[in-house]
Every structure is written in C-alpha cells, then in structure tokens.
Design an enzyme around this catalytic site. Structure first.
Site, PDB file in Angstrom:
ATOM      1  N   SER A  31       0.947  -1.090  -0.026  1.00 15.25           N
ATOM      2  CA  SER A  31       0.231  -0.115  -0.118  1.00 15.25           C
ATOM      3  C   SER A  31       0.960   1.129   0.010  1.00 15.25           C
ATOM      4  O   SER A  31       0.392   2.349  -0.507  1.00 15.25           O
ATOM      5  CB  SER A  31      -1.002   0.110   1.146  1.00 15.25           C
ATOM      6  OG  SER A  31      -0.226  -0.148   2.461  1.00 15.25           O
ATOM      7  N   THR A  32       1.976   1.259   0.460  1.00 15.72           N
ATOM      8  CA  THR A  32       2.811   2.346   0.428  1.00 15.72           C
ATOM      9  C   THR A  32       3.386   2.664  -0.758  1.00 15.72           C
ATOM     10  O   THR A  32       3.615   3.724  -1.448  1.00 15.72           O
ATOM     11  CB  THR A  32       4.105   2.241   1.609  1.00 15.72           C
ATOM     12  OG1 THR A  32       3.532   1.744   2.761  1.00 15.72           O
ATOM     13  CG2 THR A  32       4.768   3.772   1.936  1.00 15.72           C
ATOM     14  N   GLY A  83       8.352  -0.814   0.403  1.00 21.36           N
ATOM     15  CA  GLY A  83       7.962  -0.541   2.084  1.00 21.36           C
ATOM     16  C   GLY A  83       8.534  -1.539   2.882  1.00 21.36           C
ATOM     17  O   GLY A  83       9.400  -2.411   2.217  1.00 21.36           O
ATOM     18  N   ALA A  84       8.048  -1.742   3.877  1.00 22.87           N
ATOM     19  CA  ALA A  84       8.439  -2.840   4.817  1.00 22.87           C
ATOM     20  C   ALA A  84       7.316  -3.093   5.868  1.00 22.87           C
ATOM     21  O   ALA A  84       6.592  -2.281   6.114  1.00 22.87           O
ATOM     22  CB  ALA A  84       9.687  -2.372   5.639  1.00 22.87           C
ATOM     23  N   GLY A  96       7.520  -8.911   3.616  1.00 22.24           N
ATOM     24  CA  GLY A  96       6.682 -10.162   2.892  1.00 22.24           C
ATOM     25  C   GLY A  96       5.230 -10.195   3.434  1.00 22.24           C
ATOM     26  O   GLY A  96       4.682 -11.242   2.998  1.00 22.24           O
ATOM     27  N   GLY A  97       5.002  -8.972   4.032  1.00 19.06           N
ATOM     28  CA  GLY A  97       3.363  -9.106   4.444  1.00 19.06           C
ATOM     29  C   GLY A  97       2.375  -9.206   3.253  1.00 19.06           C
ATOM     30  O   GLY A  97       1.535  -9.874   3.141  1.00 19.06           O
ATOM     31  N   GLY A  98       3.089  -8.779   2.056  1.00 18.84           N
ATOM     32  CA  GLY A  98       2.332  -8.930   0.844  1.00 18.84           C
ATOM     33  C   GLY A  98       2.702 -10.111  -0.056  1.00 18.84           C
ATOM     34  O   GLY A  98       2.168 -10.137  -1.268  1.00 18.84           O
ATOM     35  N   GLU A 104      11.277  -9.051  -4.213  1.00 19.01           N
ATOM     36  CA  GLU A 104      11.746  -7.766  -3.613  1.00 19.01           C
ATOM     37  C   GLU A 104      13.258  -8.011  -3.268  1.00 19.01           C
ATOM     38  O   GLU A 104      13.953  -7.226  -3.286  1.00 19.01           O
ATOM     39  CB  GLU A 104      11.039  -7.537  -2.301  1.00 19.01           C
ATOM     40  CG  GLU A 104       9.310  -7.158  -2.647  1.00 19.01           C
ATOM     41  CD  GLU A 104       8.488  -7.066  -1.581  1.00 19.01           C
ATOM     42  OE1 GLU A 104       7.254  -6.255  -1.580  1.00 19.01           O
ATOM     43  OE2 GLU A 104       8.717  -7.562  -0.286  1.00 19.01           O
TER      44      GLU A 104
HETATM   45  C1  5RP Z   1       5.257  -7.086   0.601  1.00 12.44           C
HETATM   46  C2  5RP Z   1       5.993  -6.192   1.505  1.00 12.44           C
HETATM   47  C3  5RP Z   1       5.466  -4.816   1.783  1.00 12.44           C
HETATM   48  O1  5RP Z   1       6.558  -3.842   1.588  1.00 12.44           O
HETATM   49  C4  5RP Z   1       4.991  -4.761   3.103  1.00 12.44           C
HETATM   50  O2  5RP Z   1       4.274  -5.744   3.457  1.00 12.44           O
HETATM   51  C5  5RP Z   1       4.515  -3.322   3.584  1.00 12.44           C
HETATM   52  O3  5RP Z   1       3.233  -3.294   3.243  1.00 12.44           O
HETATM   53  P1  5RP Z   1       2.507  -2.043   3.148  1.00 12.44           P
HETATM   54  O4  5RP Z   1       3.068  -0.835   2.497  1.00 12.44           O
HETATM   55  O5  5RP Z   1       1.020  -2.307   2.648  1.00 12.44           O
HETATM   56  O6  5RP Z   1       2.319  -1.663   4.523  1.00 12.44           O
HETATM   57  O7  5RP Z   1       7.043  -6.325   1.955  1.00 12.44           O
HETATM   58  O8  5RP Z   1       5.631  -8.096   0.174  1.00 12.44           O
END
Ligand code: 5RP
Length: 217
Positions: A31-32, A83-84, A96-98, A104
């Site tokens: 999302s960032t 992002g992170a 890796g949340g996404g 990446e």
């Molecule tokens: C995806 C990631 C994203 O950078 C991480 O999950 C942060 O996501 P967001 O910007 O939605 O908070 O590592 O694999």
C-alpha cells in the site's frame, strides 16, 4: 497526528526525490508503494522503465503507462523503492506481508540504492513483533515448519495464499530477533526455503518514515 496511510503517502512522495532522469527504477509492493507508483505516473516521461516485484505492482505500473522491464534485460539498477513491515534502528527489515519477499529481495540485491518507505508504526527497536514471512516450496512446508519450531519459532501457514512464484508462505511468530543477520542465513539454509523476509544482509540504504529521511545509526 496523521493517519498511517497519510504517513505512507508522505514517505512515498519524498522517495520520488531520489528518481533521476532516464532511470530504470526497481519498484516494490504494497500500500505504501502504491502511493509511490501513483507519483511515478506523474513523471513517467522522465524515466525509462520500471522493474516490478509483483504482479500487483506490474498491473498498476502498466495502467499508468509506465513500461515494465524484466530484470535480466535491465541489468544493475540505481534505485529500488519499497515498503516494509518492520524496520530496526540499523535499517534492517522484515518484509513479505504482501507475499512478494523473494522478488523484492532479488531486486534489492540488484540495486545500488534501496530507499525504504514506511509509516512511523513500522519502526521497532528489535525485529520480530511482526510475524516473519518465509516463502517455501509447497512440498517442504511441513519439513520447514518443524525445523522452525526446533529453532524456537511458531510457524503459521498463510493458507489460501500462493506467491507469484507458485510457492507458499509460513508466518513465523514468537521471534525476538536480536541477530537478524544470523537468523536470515540460518533460515535461508533450510532445504525448501526460497527465502525469508529478513532483509539484514541487504538492509535499506535510506529509510523514509512518515515523510522524513531517518538518520542512519
Ligand atoms: C510486500 C512487502 C511490503 O513492503 C510490506 O508488507 C509493507 O506493506 P504496506 O506498504 O502495505 O504496509 O514486503 O511483500
């Protein structure tokens, strides 16, 4: 007090200042980064192309008319923006949340400068509050899970999620990661692990949190 999304947007807009004319830019996921890609759309005539870390970011880039290149064709990159999920005081990250961690990590490795864009809530003293994502080859899920339990972690299968590479994700809870470099190496050595979401060996070079460039420790 700004919302998390306003902080993400502020960081993404600040990161646009690192974009130089003619660049091929490495682009992360989330999302960032979505805010960053939106901003990139407004200056697409100044850049050559992007290398994307996910199908999701590729779709957004293409919808804005930004050419997307294969990393093999692009070669070394000058800039990667992503992002992170967590960032420690030494710019080491959990990502890796996404579920896009492997691509990446590949693009971060190929890039001379990694600019990480976050909201302030992602800043931690010690990594591990956010469950650590680990991408695994499907047939190795149970094996890798048992190894991680033996290391003191509590793996939870992110059921229903398949990565862009056709693999699965284990989210590892209960880790207090005092030595991210060693843990990254140990996890990546388990057969069946594609990669873990620790970015310690290749940490971020610049962290922008809530729109402000953070001083490196
Ligand atoms: C995806 C990631 C994203 O950078 C991480 O999950 C942060 O996501 P967001 O910007 O939605 O908070 O590592 O694999």
């Amino acid at each position: 007090m700004s919302t998390a999304d306003e902080q993400k947007r502020a960081s993404a807009l600040k990161a646009l200042e690192y974009v130089e004319d003619g660049m091929i830019i490495g682009v992360g996921t989330g999302s960032t980064v979505k805010h960053f890609i939106d901003g990139l759309g407004g200056m697409k005539d100044r850049i050559e192309a992007a290398v994307s870390s996910s199908e999701q970011s590729t779709a957004q880039l293409k919808s804005l008319g930004i050419p997307v290149m294969d990393l093999n064709a692009a070669g070394p990159l000058s800039l990667y923006v992503d992002g992170a999920d967590e960032c420690d005081p030494f710019n080491r990250l959990i990502k890796g949340g996404g579920a896009a961690l492997t691509r990446e990590k590949i693009i971060a490795e190929a890039s001379a400068k990694f600019v990480c864009i976050i909201d302030a809530a992602k800043e931690v003293d010690v990594l591990g509050r956010f469950p650590l994502p680990v991408e695994v080859i499907p047939m190795a899920r149970s094996l890798v899970g048992r190894k991680i339990v033996a290391m003191g972690g509590q793996p939870v299968w992110r059921e229903g999620v398949t990565t862009d590479n056709g693999n699965w994700i284990l989210d590892v809870h209960n880790l207090h990661i005092v030595d991210p470099l060693t843990l990254e190496r140990e996890l990546n050595q388990i057969p069946g692990v594609v990669t873990c979401g620790l970015f310690a060996r290749r940490a971020a070079d610049v962290v922008i949190s809530a729109g402000n460039v953070r001083k490196n420790r």
